[in-house]
Design a protein around this motif. Structure first.
Motif, PDB file in Angstrom:
ATOM      1  N   TYR A  60       0.869  -1.169   0.000  1.00  0.00           N
ATOM      2  CA  TYR A  60       0.000   0.000   0.000  1.00  0.00           C
ATOM      3  C   TYR A  60       0.909   1.223   0.000  1.00  0.00           C
ATOM      4  N   CYS A  81      -3.353  -7.428  10.659  1.00  0.00           N
ATOM      5  CA  CYS A  81      -2.592  -6.177  10.551  1.00  0.00           C
ATOM      6  C   CYS A  81      -2.650  -5.398  11.861  1.00  0.00           C
ATOM      7  N   HIS A 128       0.005   3.078  10.375  1.00  0.00           N
ATOM      8  CA  HIS A 128       0.714   4.172   9.699  1.00  0.00           C
ATOM      9  C   HIS A 128       0.048   4.614   8.408  1.00  0.00           C
ATOM     10  N   CYS A 174      -6.099  -6.453   6.673  1.00  0.00           N
ATOM     11  CA  CYS A 174      -5.635  -5.055   6.669  1.00  0.00           C
ATOM     12  C   CYS A 174      -6.700  -4.149   6.038  1.00  0.00           C
TER      13      CYS A 174
HETATM   14 FE1  FES Z   1      -3.764   0.168   7.933  1.00  0.00          FE
HETATM   15 FE2  FES Z   1      -3.158  -2.467   7.764  1.00  0.00          FE
HETATM   16  S1  FES Z   1      -1.903  -0.748   7.266  1.00  0.00           S
HETATM   17  S2  FES Z   1      -4.887  -1.545   8.705  1.00  0.00           S
END
Ligand code: FES
Length: 367
Positions: free
Chosen positions: A187, A239, A260, A314
């Motif tokens: 991401y 996550c 983050h 996540c």
């Molecule tokens: Fe935001 Fe996994 S990086 S929930």
């Protein structure tokens, strides 16, 4: 009903997004905070006081490069005085005998040092900084010479994965107590560079073998943590140990986040340490309660026996790949959006495209 959670175990203090390196998988958001918006020392110390009063155990000083933040020794000293375990997560390129001493004197407990590769030329190409490897090697030497426990962190991907055996040897040579071999997460910057970074399944299998052999060789001398690329997993990762369950992140500007990357989720209000206490934010803010526990879960998570193990995966990955952070993480084989993962693997190009480097305000690539 979702039960009231315990206090966070760890606080990640992202002191600054400034960093001499430009890693194309950086965990910072694509929109980086400027220096002018960074919290001041007094506010950080007040935050640590609130954290310690809540029962937080550890503070991780991170960034960007936390050693670029003036006043880091004062922050380490304040956290240490409050009984918090202090960990410095650093690239090492600003760590010298002169900059380490005040941190050591302030009570720093641990250093986690990142390397981009074992091969110096490749490491400096990936990190986008000439001369970085020699500075990092010297930083490792200084840390262990000072008697501080050292963890090495290698983020791996298709362009450095063949060097995992050399990375493990480096951990031994540098007298690390722990080494993390962690695949890139896709991401933010990592997603922008996914085609350049996603390994093949065959590459992954070779790495697993190298890690297994190193664990046998190291025994209890060096702990090897291995984070697999979840694109090749059947089940999503839990996550952050579940949204709002164990970790609290504070951005350079003071936004309090469950992870983050949470600021990538549109339509949410992000509470700030400037306006509310950590306790108020952790236990009662709409942001932290939004995806906490299992009440929010859609099918198939809702009826899944793993729902309190992976916590639906996540949220930021669900957003990035399905457009909705409230969907099941598409890494899950049962997820309606799982085809997005299969497609990304199928579309992985034979030759990696140029890297998009992490920089303020521009997107520059190189081959
Ligand atoms: Fe935001 Fe996994 S990086 S929930």
């Amino acid at each position: 009903m979702t039960a009231t959670p315990p206090p966070p175990m760890s606080l990640l203090a992202e002191l600054t997004h400034r960093c001499p390196l430009q890693c194309p998988y950086c965990a910072n958001p694509v929109e980086l905070e400027t220096r002018a918006r960074e919290l001041d020392i007094a506010t950080w110390i007040r935050v640590f006081e609130e954290a310690a009063a809540m029962g937080v155990l550890q503070v991780h000083f991170s960034g960007g490069e936390p050693m670029a933040f003036q006043g880091l020794p004062e922050l380490v000293q304040a956290a240490s005085r409050l009984g918090l375990y202090t960990n410095l997560i650093t690239s090492g390129v600003l760590l010298t005998a002169e900059t380490l001493k005040p941190l050591y004197d302030a009570g720093l407990d641990h250093v986690q040092l990142s390397f981009q590769d074992a091969d110096p030329n490749e490491a400096e190409r990936i990190g986008g900084m000439a001369g970085a490897q020699a500075k990092k090697l010297e930083a490792a030497r200084l840390v262990t010479e000072a008697g501080l426990p050292l963890t090495l962190n290698f983020v791996i991907h298709r362009q450095n994965i063949s060097n995992v055996p050399a990375m493990l040897n480096m951990a031994e040579q540098l007298k690390a107590r722990r080494v993390e071999i962690a695949h890139t997460q896709y991401y933010g910057w990592g997603l922008k560079n996914r085609d350049a970074l996603l390994p093949s399944r065959a590459q992954l299998e070779e790495t697993e073998e190298a890690v297994a052999q190193a664990r046998l060789r190291f025994g209890s001398r060096i702990t090897v943590d291995f984070v697999t690329p979840d694109y090749y997993a059947d089940q999503p990762k839990p996550c952050m140990g579940g949204w709002g369950q164990k970790f609290i992140n504070i951005s350079p500007a003071g936004a309090v986040l469950p992870c983050h990357a949470a600021e990538s989720i549109p339509g949410l209000t992000f509470p700030s340490v400037k306006d509310s206490s950590l306790e108020e934010i952790w236990y009662r803010s709409p942001l932290f309660t939004l995806y906490r526990g299992t009440d929010w879960m859609p099918a198939p998570c809702r009826s899944c026996s793993q729902k309190e193990i992976d916590w639906g995966g996540c949220r930021c990955q669900a957003l990035a790949l399905t457009g909705n952070a409230g969907n099941t993480d598409p890494v899950c084989k049962q997820a309606p959006g799982h085809s997005a993962i299969q497609q990304a693997i199928a579309d992985r190009p034979e030759t990696p495209p140029p890297l998009i480097y992490r920089r303020y305000g521009n997107i520059k690539t190189t081959g």
